[in-house]
Design an enzyme around this catalytic site. Structure first.
Site, PDB file in Angstrom:
ATOM      1  N   GLU A 241     -54.260  66.693   2.567  1.00  0.00           N
ATOM      2  CA  GLU A 241     -53.146  67.612   2.770  1.00  0.00           C
ATOM      3  C   GLU A 241     -51.874  67.107   2.086  1.00  0.00           C
ATOM      4  O   GLU A 241     -51.054  67.873   1.614  1.00  0.00           O
ATOM      5  CB  GLU A 241     -52.913  67.765   4.274  1.00  0.00           C
ATOM      6  CG  GLU A 241     -52.052  68.957   4.618  1.00  0.00           C
ATOM      7  CD  GLU A 241     -51.699  69.015   6.094  1.00  0.00           C
ATOM      8  OE1 GLU A 241     -51.724  67.981   6.760  1.00  0.00           O
ATOM      9  OE2 GLU A 241     -51.391  70.122   6.558  1.00  0.00           O
TER      10      GLU A 241
ATOM     11  N   SER B 175     -42.266  66.932   8.663  1.00  0.00           N
ATOM     12  CA  SER B 175     -41.000  67.435   8.104  1.00  0.00           C
ATOM     13  C   SER B 175     -40.477  66.507   7.002  1.00  0.00           C
ATOM     14  O   SER B 175     -40.858  65.338   6.911  1.00  0.00           O
ATOM     15  CB  SER B 175     -39.946  67.557   9.209  1.00  0.00           C
ATOM     16  OG  SER B 175     -39.446  66.280   9.513  1.00  0.00           O
ATOM     17  N   ASN B 176     -39.579  67.045   6.173  1.00  0.00           N
ATOM     18  CA  ASN B 176     -39.072  66.243   5.055  1.00  0.00           C
ATOM     19  C   ASN B 176     -38.259  65.041   5.525  1.00  0.00           C
ATOM     20  O   ASN B 176     -38.232  64.013   4.850  1.00  0.00           O
ATOM     21  CB  ASN B 176     -38.246  67.135   4.116  1.00  0.00           C
ATOM     22  CG  ASN B 176     -39.155  68.004   3.265  1.00  0.00           C
ATOM     23  OD1 ASN B 176     -40.321  68.200   3.602  1.00  0.00           O
ATOM     24  ND2 ASN B 176     -38.639  68.528   2.167  1.00  0.00           N
ATOM     25  N   GLU B 177     -37.622  65.168   6.696  1.00  0.00           N
ATOM     26  CA  GLU B 177     -36.903  63.999   7.220  1.00  0.00           C
ATOM     27  C   GLU B 177     -37.906  62.882   7.525  1.00  0.00           C
ATOM     28  O   GLU B 177     -37.652  61.698   7.242  1.00  0.00           O
ATOM     29  CB  GLU B 177     -36.129  64.362   8.492  1.00  0.00           C
ATOM     30  CG  GLU B 177     -34.902  65.242   8.259  1.00  0.00           C
ATOM     31  CD  GLU B 177     -35.250  66.712   8.050  1.00  0.00           C
ATOM     32  OE1 GLU B 177     -36.430  67.089   8.240  1.00  0.00           O
ATOM     33  OE2 GLU B 177     -34.346  67.491   7.682  1.00  0.00           O
TER      34      GLU B 177
HETATM   35  C1  LIG Z   1     -45.271  77.532   9.292  1.00  0.00           C
HETATM   36  C2  LIG Z   1     -45.670  76.469  10.266  1.00  0.00           C
HETATM   37  C3  LIG Z   1     -46.999  76.374  10.667  1.00  0.00           C
HETATM   38  C4  LIG Z   1     -47.395  75.398  11.597  1.00  0.00           C
HETATM   39  N1  LIG Z   1     -48.705  75.352  12.006  1.00  0.00           N
HETATM   40  C5  LIG Z   1     -49.086  74.448  12.934  1.00  0.00           C
HETATM   41  C6  LIG Z   1     -50.434  74.438  13.448  1.00  0.00           C
HETATM   42  O1  LIG Z   1     -51.291  75.242  13.037  1.00  0.00           O
HETATM   43  N2  LIG Z   1     -50.756  73.544  14.409  1.00  0.00           N
HETATM   44  C7  LIG Z   1     -49.856  72.638  14.885  1.00  0.00           C
HETATM   45  O2  LIG Z   1     -50.231  71.837  15.727  1.00  0.00           O
HETATM   46  N3  LIG Z   1     -48.554  72.633  14.442  1.00  0.00           N
HETATM   47  C8  LIG Z   1     -48.166  73.517  13.487  1.00  0.00           C
HETATM   48  N4  LIG Z   1     -46.859  73.545  13.043  1.00  0.00           N
HETATM   49  C9  LIG Z   1     -45.881  72.661  13.690  1.00  0.00           C
HETATM   50  C10 LIG Z   1     -45.372  71.534  12.818  1.00  0.00           C
HETATM   51  O3  LIG Z   1     -46.318  70.523  12.703  1.00  0.00           O
HETATM   52  C11 LIG Z   1     -44.073  71.041  13.495  1.00  0.00           C
HETATM   53  O4  LIG Z   1     -43.126  72.094  13.396  1.00  0.00           O
HETATM   54  C12 LIG Z   1     -43.527  69.805  12.859  1.00  0.00           C
HETATM   55  O5  LIG Z   1     -44.350  68.702  13.147  1.00  0.00           O
HETATM   56  C13 LIG Z   1     -42.087  69.496  13.341  1.00  0.00           C
HETATM   57  O6  LIG Z   1     -42.060  69.455  14.732  1.00  0.00           O
HETATM   58  P1  LIG Z   1     -40.998  70.308  15.592  1.00  0.00           P
HETATM   59  O7  LIG Z   1     -41.032  71.716  15.097  1.00  0.00           O
HETATM   60  O8  LIG Z   1     -41.283  70.055  17.024  1.00  0.00           O
HETATM   61  O9  LIG Z   1     -39.596  69.730  15.203  1.00  0.00           O
HETATM   62  P2  LIG Z   1     -38.953  68.370  15.737  1.00  0.00           P
HETATM   63  O10 LIG Z   1     -39.963  67.261  15.621  1.00  0.00           O
HETATM   64  O11 LIG Z   1     -38.329  68.619  17.062  1.00  0.00           O
HETATM   65  O12 LIG Z   1     -37.833  68.121  14.664  1.00  0.00           O
HETATM   66  C14 LIG Z   1     -36.604  68.851  14.661  1.00  0.00           C
HETATM   67  C15 LIG Z   1     -35.764  68.315  13.515  1.00  0.00           C
HETATM   68  O13 LIG Z   1     -35.475  66.920  13.726  1.00  0.00           O
HETATM   69  C16 LIG Z   1     -35.940  66.150  12.634  1.00  0.00           C
HETATM   70  N5  LIG Z   1     -36.468  64.872  13.100  1.00  0.00           N
HETATM   71  C17 LIG Z   1     -37.387  64.691  14.088  1.00  0.00           C
HETATM   72  N6  LIG Z   1     -37.662  63.377  14.235  1.00  0.00           N
HETATM   73  C18 LIG Z   1     -36.918  62.722  13.314  1.00  0.00           C
HETATM   74  C19 LIG Z   1     -36.778  61.337  12.950  1.00  0.00           C
HETATM   75  N7  LIG Z   1     -37.465  60.391  13.567  1.00  0.00           N
HETATM   76  N8  LIG Z   1     -35.934  61.037  11.933  1.00  0.00           N
HETATM   77  C20 LIG Z   1     -35.224  62.020  11.277  1.00  0.00           C
HETATM   78  N9  LIG Z   1     -35.329  63.335  11.597  1.00  0.00           N
HETATM   79  C21 LIG Z   1     -36.148  63.687  12.579  1.00  0.00           C
HETATM   80  C22 LIG Z   1     -37.034  66.976  11.997  1.00  0.00           C
HETATM   81  O14 LIG Z   1     -37.220  66.647  10.632  1.00  0.00           O
HETATM   82  C23 LIG Z   1     -36.494  68.388  12.171  1.00  0.00           C
HETATM   83  O15 LIG Z   1     -35.556  68.681  11.167  1.00  0.00           O
HETATM   84  C24 LIG Z   1     -46.436  74.492  12.123  1.00  0.00           C
HETATM   85  C25 LIG Z   1     -45.088  74.585  11.692  1.00  0.00           C
HETATM   86  C26 LIG Z   1     -44.712  75.564  10.797  1.00  0.00           C
HETATM   87  C27 LIG Z   1     -43.273  75.642  10.392  1.00  0.00           C
END
Ligand SMILES: Cc1cc2nc3c(=O)[nH]c(=O)nc-3n(C[C@H](O)[C@H](O)[C@H](O)COP(=O)(O)OP(=O)(O)OC[C@H]3O[C@@H](n4cnc5c(N)ncnc54)[C@H](O)[C@@H]3O)c2cc1C
Length: 389
Positions: free
Chosen positions: A248, A372-374
């Site tokens: 991936e 995420s990119n972060e």
């Molecule tokens: C289109 C799409 C499809 C998806 N499909 C699936 C799926 O099929 N199954 C599944 O299980 N998940 C899925 N996801 C979920 C995806 O894996 C999560 O959205 C992702 O891991 C980020 O988690 P969160 O949304 O809880 O954000 P958070 O982890 O809460 O992060 C919020 C913000 O804080 C930043 N952040 C968090 N931790 C840190 C750190 N340590 N240092 C710096 N910055 C940080 C992040 O980069 C982000 O900008 C999907 C997401 C999207 C957008």
């Protein structure tokens, strides 16, 4: 036991050119024109005829070994297959079965699990989704709270998953669940398979900014799954989960999305008559150069995969570059489209009908999913640059 349709041909024996030509011929002759470059992730009822054709042909699992019913493509051939797919604008299949659960079962599953689950994945009779993320466990996945307790011969699961892509089209889900609350975060997690039709499962679609329902919330209320659906051993789920990150990582950095964005940008610029505008040309040229450089570096990483070698943490830069360039292109499309820039769906511009907002809607979440990119920047900082944490 044989899995899937027997392969008539050893594809790896062909030259890369001959293999690419064979794949191209199949796609160009048979892929439905109306499904090329869809502006959103399609639902199963919209694209299943194509994937049933691929399944009947034995092409549904290009990366799986032949012994498990795949095409058995070597890494370099697999990249050609995927690139041809993207070049022709072929929709992304609901591929969690092929890309995720199949390889997991080949590596960590029991023989009984492989016999039970691989054939219906190859036939597209059972469709899988990925139950990892939870409302408070995304980037910090190991904080997940969905729990499973063993009772008799079953695990009983309670909790909630979210952002589960296309769960409403899936028949099965693989979940990470906490099976030991006292262990360290990563050590008390197990990897379980379950049917979405099981009593106690509720799937609720989430409507996104574009008005589409591509992902869902999935709730588990005392859902039972047989203990035989545990993969990789009790409390070993983290190891299984991590193994899914392999291929991936390069796929998310492919230049195809920004290249598609550039095509839309060109069409919009033509329609608005700004192609000769020096300011526009300067901005467009910068983006074109960034996409060209992305293509070069993607080729570098693809060669590593092509040689069968493991990718290092530096591959994280590919995803950052691809997705952020795509976002800049999507933003410029909207700006260039002027008063058409805020219209959803196809807009008549010049002589063409263009989906101006589609790249924007695709580009926004691309910096979030797949890590995420972060988080990718953290990986580069810690593991490549050795910066202090
Ligand atoms: C289109 C799409 C499809 C998806 N499909 C699936 C799926 O099929 N199954 C599944 O299980 N998940 C899925 N996801 C979920 C995806 O894996 C999560 O959205 C992702 O891991 C980020 O988690 P969160 O949304 O809880 O954000 P958070 O982890 O809460 O992060 C919020 C913000 O804080 C930043 N952040 C968090 N931790 C840190 C750190 N340590 N240092 C710096 N910055 C940080 C992040 O980069 C982000 O900008 C999907 C997401 C999207 C957008």
């Amino acid at each position: 036991m044989s899995y899937g349709v027997p392969q008539q041909q050893d594809w790896n024996a062909l030259s890369d050119e001959a293999f690419g030509a064979a794949v191209r011929a199949e796609f160009e002759s048979h892929y439905p024109a109306e499904l090329r470059y869809p502006p959103r992730r399609l639902r199963w009822h919209e694209n299943k005829s194509w994937f049933l054709r691929m399944a009947a042909k034995g092409w549904i699992a290009p990366g799986w070994p032949r012994e498990y019913g795949g095409m058995g493509l070597a890494p370099a051939k697999l990249l050609i297959f995927l690139e041809e797919q993207e070049r022709w604008g072929i929709v992304r299949f609901q591929d969690h079965g092929i890309l995720m659960i199949g390889p997991v079962l080949m590596r960590f599953g029991t023989e009984a699990q492989r016999r039970r689950y691989l054939p219906p994945i190859l036939a597209c009779e059972e469709i899988w989704c990925q139950g990892y993320s939870e409302p408070n466990a995304g980037s910090d996945l190991a904080s997940l709270r969905t729990e499973a307790r063993l009772e008799g011969g079953d695990f009983i699961i309670n909790g909630q998953k979210t952002w589960t892509t296309l769960a409403h089209d899936a028949t099965h889900i693989f979940v990470l669940a906490r099976t030991d609350k006292d262990a360290k975060k990563q050590e008390g997690i197990s990897f379980l398979l379950l049917e979405l039709a099981a009593p106690g499962v509720t799937v609720r679609p989430i409507r996104d900014l574009a008005g589409h329902e591509e992902f869902c919330e999935v709730f588990f209320d005392n859902v039972r799954t047989p203990a035989s659906n545990l993969v990789g051993g009790l409390n070993q789920g983290w190891t299984v989960a991590k193994s899914l990150l392999g291929f991936e990582r390069i796929h998310l950095g492919s230049p195809k999305l920004p290249e598609y964005g550039l095509q839309v940008l060109l069409a919009v610029a033509r329609a608005r008559g700004v192609l000769q505008d020096p300011v526009f040309r300067d901005r467009m040229a910068r983006l074109q150069l960034d996409v060209a450089h992305l293509g070069d570096i993607y080729t570098h990483f693809a060669a590593i995969v092509g040689h069968g070698e493991a990718l290092g943490p530096e591959v994280s830069l590919l995803k950052i570059w691809a997705t952020e360039t795509f976002q800049r292109i999507a933003d410029l499309i909207i700006e260039t489209a002027g008063d058409c820039g805020g219209h959803a769906g196809k807009v008549q511009m010049g002589g063409e009908r263009i989906e101006v907002l589609a790249p924007f809607y695709k580009a926004r979440p691309s910096t979030i999913y797949g890590g995420s990119n972060e988080i990718q920047r953290n990986i580069l900082a810690k593991q490549v640059l050795n910066l202090p944490g």
